[in-house]
Enzyme design. Structure first.
Site, mmCIF file in Angstrom:
data_model
loop_
_atom_site.group_PDB
_atom_site.id
_atom_site.type_symbol
_atom_site.label_atom_id
_atom_site.label_comp_id
_atom_site.label_asym_id
_atom_site.label_seq_id
_atom_site.Cartn_x
_atom_site.Cartn_y
_atom_site.Cartn_z
ATOM 1 N N GLY A 12 0.858 -1.207 0.000
ATOM 2 C CA GLY A 12 0.000 0.000 0.000
ATOM 3 C C GLY A 12 0.879 1.236 0.000
ATOM 4 O O GLY A 12 0.539 2.271 0.565
ATOM 5 N N ALA A 13 2.039 1.101 -0.664
ATOM 6 C CA ALA A 13 3.083 2.127 -0.564
ATOM 7 C C ALA A 13 2.688 3.466 -1.166
ATOM 8 O O ALA A 13 3.243 4.495 -0.796
ATOM 9 C CB ALA A 13 4.354 1.624 -1.245
ATOM 10 N N HIS A 245 -6.582 4.379 21.171
ATOM 11 C CA HIS A 245 -5.531 5.257 21.707
ATOM 12 C C HIS A 245 -5.782 5.624 23.179
ATOM 13 O O HIS A 245 -4.905 5.488 24.025
ATOM 14 C CB HIS A 245 -5.450 6.560 20.895
ATOM 15 N N GLN A 373 0.658 15.845 24.281
ATOM 16 C CA GLN A 373 1.000 16.707 23.148
ATOM 17 C C GLN A 373 0.097 17.929 23.127
ATOM 18 O O GLN A 373 -1.006 17.854 23.667
ATOM 19 C CB GLN A 373 0.882 15.931 21.836
HETATM 20 C C1 BG6 Z 1 -5.405 8.450 14.189
HETATM 21 C C2 BG6 Z 1 -6.831 8.789 13.900
HETATM 22 O O1 BG6 Z 1 -5.303 7.141 14.661
HETATM 23 O O2 BG6 Z 1 -4.910 9.342 15.154
HETATM 24 C C3 BG6 Z 1 -6.968 10.218 13.434
HETATM 25 O O3 BG6 Z 1 -7.340 7.913 12.914
HETATM 26 C C4 BG6 Z 1 -6.300 11.160 14.398
HETATM 27 O O4 BG6 Z 1 -8.323 10.578 13.281
HETATM 28 C C5 BG6 Z 1 -4.893 10.691 14.737
HETATM 29 O O5 BG6 Z 1 -6.243 12.431 13.795
HETATM 30 C C6 BG6 Z 1 -4.306 11.516 15.848
HETATM 31 O O6 BG6 Z 1 -2.963 11.170 16.017
HETATM 32 P P1 BG6 Z 1 -1.928 12.236 16.574
HETATM 33 O O7 BG6 Z 1 -0.666 11.464 16.706
HETATM 34 O O8 BG6 Z 1 -1.859 13.327 15.560
HETATM 35 O O9 BG6 Z 1 -2.490 12.721 17.864
#
Ligand code: BG6
Length: 489
Positions: A12-13, A245, A373
């Site tokens: 998927g490069a 996350h 962050q």
């Molecule tokens: C991704 C999501 O996993 O994480 C995105 O699919 C989101 O919707 C992103 O914007 C956020 O990551 P980061 O590292 O920018 O906080």
């Protein structure tokens, strides 16, 4: 390891993930001299989807150059030497001979080195995972060295789909060959959570219901779905951010100390605490959607097909409870949203208020804040006596003990999470990847809520304006629980 050959194969490069994350991260690792010298990077793509890319020169010029040039700190030599590692091969998964040709290509790159190690990074839509893995396992598997496969969410839309995916991968791969990536696990301050809690033994004791009133885990993005509406609408913010996350962050905040720092021990402990989290009650959740979401051309096309406006949440607040002694009665309030007032991911541990009759009277709650962050920092809001001759012991103010990582460690740049994870895979380091039982448990916590929102009630999200704090009802849910709102600091 100078003897053996390494191949890093990106399937998927020519897609979005590969050009924005995978290749720039590989480039940074290359500049940091963190890739094995004898490693080739092979971009693999389906010519049907990217007709404009037919060879490595096209691939470089049309897909990579712009993204690599955006990286910091390179000189021409870096680009040139990175390019030397690079190959481009077209593969169609439904034409097995093209996969055989990929294998031939990899073998020719390895010349006659004793071992060939292969990483396959599946930057593919998940419905292709099983097919890709089957093909690779049967036609493009190194016989002399190890093989490792990287996959990334979404791992299905619910527990059942995730289990099906796990089963189909299990047919061809050992668990130790699968690296499920959740890039939040490699963010500098997420990596620091175990250290914060268990290296600072005295501080670790504060993480307990004796002291903590509530834990807030908040993800805010100032942008909307920009260009990703097609994917996002099918999933929504709960699946996109919370279930993976933010759950990983919650787990690291809440888990007990692992027996050792080995990957399996850490992940065992994470699973243990996940098992103690109650599924989220629908009344403990508010969802929202920013105004303007429905105007996105991709959403409009989806709406036309479906016949009614999208109900995908771009914002959610959910309250979770853990059934264990440490966290008895402490709400974990998780919030995630796009199109909000600020870009920030933060963990906020709000401590209990002192009773009004305590020595210093009524005072604001102390807080330990981990800012993941931007501008990574850990700070502790505590009370201090105001300095000065005329100030009395009672003249107390909330002040901040502040560890700003960039200042303290004079960081030139914070590495992208993807860099660390790619490096980990090459090293065979699996701490920061999601084990299948973690995935199962995370779905167990969210499945009933998602079912209620989507199937039974068809709950319509509250609207909120772009650049706001999110819907009022979300603040009301939090207020109702008697907790202090906070404004961004
Ligand atoms: C991704 C999501 O996993 O994480 C995105 O699919 C989101 O919707 C992103 O914007 C956020 O990551 P980061 O590292 O920018 O906080």
């Amino acid at each position: 390891d100078k003897e053996n050959h390494y191949a890093f194969v990106v399937l998927g490069a020519a897609g979005d993930l590969a050009k924005k994350k995978t290749f720039p991260s590989l480039f940074q690792l290359h500049m940091g001299r963190l890739l094995p010298g004898n490693m080739h990077i092979i971009g693999v793509d389906n010519p049907q989807f990217h007709k404009d890319v037919t060879n490595v020169t096209d691939f470089w010029d049309q897909r990579l150059r712009e993204h690599l040039e955006k990286q910091k700190g390179w000189v021409n030599e870096d680009l040139e030497s990175f390019k030397e590692r690079l190959h481009y091969v077209q593969v169609q998964l439904d034409q097995p001979d093209t996969v055989v040709a990929l294998d031939r290509h990899l073998r020719s790159l390895a010349e006659d080195r004793p071992k060939e190690h292969r990483v396959f990074y599946l930057a593919l839509p998940p419905f292709l995972f099983a097919k890709a893995v089957e093909n690779l396992r049967e036609r493009c598997w190194s016989q002399s060295g190890w093989n490792r496969v990287i996959v990334e969410k979404p791992f299905g839309k619910n527990g059942t789909q995730a289990a099906e995916l796990t089963d189909s991968l299990k047919k061809y791969l050992d668990e130790k060959e699968i690296f499920r990536m959740d890039h939040y696990l490699a963010k500098t301050l997420v990596l620091n959570l175990l250290t914060l809690r268990f290296a600072n033994r005295e501080l670790g004791h504060l993480f307990h219901c004796h002291h903590v009133a509530n834990v807030r885990i908040t993800f805010k993005e100032a942008i909307g779905v920009e260009g990703r509406a097609g994917y996002f609408d099918g999933y929504g913010i709960i699946r996109d951010i919370m279930q993976n996350h933010l759950m990983q962050v919650l787990t690291l905040v809440a888990m007990e100390a692992p027996a050792t720092l080995e990957a399996e021990d850490v992940r065992d402990e994470k699973v243990k605490v996940l098992k103690q989290i109650r599924p989220i009650a629908p009344r403990d959740c508010v969802i929202g959607q920013y105004e303007g979401y429905q105007l996105d051309p991709d959403i409009q096309a989806i709406n036309r097909k479906r016949g009614y406006p999208s109900r995908s949440p771009t914002f959610a607040v959910a309250v979770m409870y853990l059934d264990n002694e440490r966290w008895s009665g402490v709400p974990f309030i998780m919030k995630a949203g796009k199109g909000l007032e600020v870009h920030q991911t933060i963990v906020r541990i709000q401590f209990k208020k002192a009773p009004p009759n305590s020595l210093f009277g009524e005072q604001p709650q102390n807080e330990l804040v981990i800012r993941i962050q931007p501008n990574e920092a850990i700070y502790y809001k505590i009370l201090a006596k105001m300095p000065g001759l005329t100030q009395q012991a009672r003249d107390v103010e909330q002040t901040v003990l502040d560890l700003d990582l960039k200042k303290r460690f004079e960081l030139r740049r914070t590495p992208e999470a993807y860099e660390k994870l790619i490096h980990d895979v090459i090293q065979g380091e699996s701490h920061n990847f999601v084990r299948k039982d973690e995935l199962e448990q995370a779905w167990r916590i969210f499945d009933p809520l998602l079912t209620t929102l989507e199937e039974e009630e068809k709950r319509v999200p509250e609207t909120y304006s772009l650049g706001s704090r999110g819907p009022l009802k979300a603040d009301m849910l939090i207020d109702r629980m008697g907790f202090r709102r906070y404004t961004v600091t």
